[in-house]
Design an enzyme around this catalytic site. Structure first.
Site, PDB file in Angstrom:
ATOM      1  N   HIS A 106     -28.310  54.590  41.062  1.00 31.97           N
ATOM      2  CA  HIS A 106     -27.420  54.763  42.212  1.00 31.97           C
ATOM      3  C   HIS A 106     -26.950  56.212  42.419  1.00 31.97           C
ATOM      4  CE1 HIS A 106     -27.686  50.571  42.869  1.00 31.97           C
ATOM      5  NE2 HIS A 106     -26.654  50.140  42.185  1.00 31.97           N
ATOM      6  N   HIS A 181     -23.344  48.583  49.061  1.00 32.82           N
ATOM      7  CA  HIS A 181     -23.220  47.780  47.844  1.00 32.82           C
ATOM      8  C   HIS A 181     -22.040  46.803  47.936  1.00 32.82           C
ATOM      9  CE1 HIS A 181     -23.556  46.832  43.578  1.00 32.82           C
ATOM     10  NE2 HIS A 181     -24.586  47.650  43.464  1.00 32.82           N
ATOM     11  N   GLU A 312     -28.768  44.294  48.727  1.00 36.22           N
ATOM     12  CA  GLU A 312     -28.838  45.733  48.988  1.00 36.22           C
ATOM     13  C   GLU A 312     -30.170  46.044  49.637  1.00 36.22           C
ATOM     14  OE1 GLU A 312     -27.891  47.523  45.004  1.00 36.22           O
ATOM     15  OE2 GLU A 312     -27.242  45.474  44.666  1.00 36.22           O
TER      16      GLU A 312
HETATM   17  C1  BGC Z   1     -28.018  46.990  40.193  1.00 31.42           C
HETATM   18  C2  BGC Z   1     -27.454  46.433  38.907  1.00 31.42           C
HETATM   19  C3  BGC Z   1     -26.234  47.237  38.545  1.00 31.42           C
HETATM   20  C4  BGC Z   1     -25.245  47.152  39.672  1.00 31.42           C
HETATM   21  C5  BGC Z   1     -24.037  47.970  39.394  1.00 31.42           C
HETATM   22  C6  BGC Z   1     -26.977  46.853  41.247  1.00 31.42           C
HETATM   23  O1  BGC Z   1     -27.453  47.386  42.447  1.00 31.42           O
HETATM   24  O2  BGC Z   1     -29.209  46.353  40.555  1.00 31.42           O
HETATM   25  O3  BGC Z   1     -28.397  46.481  37.876  1.00 31.42           O
HETATM   26  O4  BGC Z   1     -25.668  46.801  37.353  1.00 31.42           O
HETATM   27  O5  BGC Z   1     -25.830  47.580  40.878  1.00 31.42           O
HETATM   28  O6  BGC Z   1     -22.978  47.513  40.109  1.00 31.42           O
END
Ligand code: BGC
Length: 347
Positions: A106, A181, A312
């Site tokens: 991310h 998210h 997402e």
């Molecule tokens: C990921 C997860 C991660 C999470 C964090 C998601 O987009 O796929 O693996 O732990 O984000 O909040």
């Protein structure tokens, strides 16, 4: 339609943060802050017309500035994982900040979710209300090449849709993958978990992953697997086959770049339905497997495992290192665009 702006507090380094409220003529109300370009709440009616907030989040700014679960935020410069926090573009290796073991997740240590975005006033017309936010990610930030000028617009329509439009331009060749998210729970704040929500995903395939959730490069069928949501299934029905829960990227049917049906979620108790369409080629289903009650959400409620689900919309994880995946390269002179629509209704 109506739009207004209120103060939402200050960042730890003293900068003023705003919260924008967009309301449509039926009372649907979305609140968005420019800290992390984050969706803070969205109230939508159930089958009896009762409005409830259907995203997880916090009552005040501070937890957003400290959180580590990316709740409601815009994710960038690259949503999801890049293996070994590196990639090669035109023969040059770029080393990124690693923030999940050797990999990057991310966007790195301080991703777009923890930046204060610049906004103009929120605007309302007869059919839409929106707020537009921009962020300049500097050349070298978290290891990425090129200055990247990004825009995210949250648009609420009188057709009960929340549309998120992304645009970006770079002055050097770079990679980009932006998403939102939000953790959804269509049952509202009193619903303990999303295991009973019925989910449909417009995909027959997913990107197979290794133990650290990095794609192997193989595109595999979901047919007859717990991952198969090509017909509506309760999220919790086959989850026990998967260990922690869902954390997988689906390969959507239809052309990348074209608007297409992505997913439908339905809460049988409240009757609330959310249908997502997107121009992106993939969607990550994440069932809040790592929430453990340590973050305290709205109304003082701990955020527990399976309290919400994320869908997402995105390009596939680790695309910069997977030449067979749809490209995430953005060159100077090109304009990156991406749109995702969340349409609310009841059944
Ligand atoms: C990921 C997860 C991660 C999470 C964090 C998601 O987009 O796929 O693996 O732990 O984000 O909040």
């Amino acid at each position: 339609m109506n739009a207004h702006t209120d103060p939402f507090g200050r960042t730890p380094d003293g900068q003023e943060v705003q919260i924008y409220t967009l309301t449509n003529s039926k009372g649907l109300r979305a609140r968005i802050t420019n800290f992390g370009a984050t969706l803070v709440s969205i109230e939508v009616p159930d089958r009896h017309g009762n409005l409830k907030d259907v995203v997880l989040g916090f009552d005040s700014l501070d937890p957003y500035t400290q959180r580590d679960a990316y709740i409601g935020a815009t994710i960038g410069r690259y949503a999801n994982r890049i293996a070994n926090a590196r990639f090669v573009l035109d023969g040059v290796e770029y080393k990124l900040t690693a923030n999940e073991g050797p990999n990057q997740l991310h966007g790195g240590t301080v991703g777009f979710d923890k930046k204060l975005w610049t906004t103009q006033e929120a605007v309302a017309t007869d059919n839409e209300a929106w707020v537009k936010m921009t962020y300049l990610s500097k050349d070298g930030e978290e290891g990425y090449p090129g200055n990247l000028q990004c825009t995210v617009s949250y648009v609420l329509t009188n057709n009960d849709e929340l549309r998120i439009d992304y645009e970006a331009r770079a002055d050097k060749k770079t990679v980009i993958n932006l998403t939102n998210h939000s953790y959804w729970n269509l049952g509202g704040p009193d619903s303990a978990n999303i295991l009973g929500h019925e989910l449909t995903i417009n995909a027959g395939k997913f990107t197979a992953i290794d133990k650290s959730l990095i794609p192997t490069g193989m595109i595999a069928s979901v047919l007859d697997m717990p991952l198969d949501f090509s017909r509506p299934r309760p999220i919790g029905e086959r989850m026990h086959h998967l260990g922690k829960g869902y954390d997988h990227n689906y390969v959507l049917r239809g052309a990348a770049g074209a608007m297409k049906f992505c997913a439908k979620a339905r809460d049988p108790d409240s009757g609330r339905v959310m249908e997502i369409s997107t121009t992106e080629p993939g969607v990550q289903l994440y069932t809040s497997n790592y929430l453990d009650g340590s973050l305290i959400g709205k109304g003082g409620k701990p955020l527990n495992k399976y309290a919400g689900f994320c869908l997402e919309t995105q390009h596939f994880p680790d695309s910069p290192n997977k030449p067979s995946f749809p490209s995430t390269v953005l060159a100077p002179g090109e304009k990156f665009t991406s749109t995702t629509v969340h349409k609310f209704s009841t059944e």
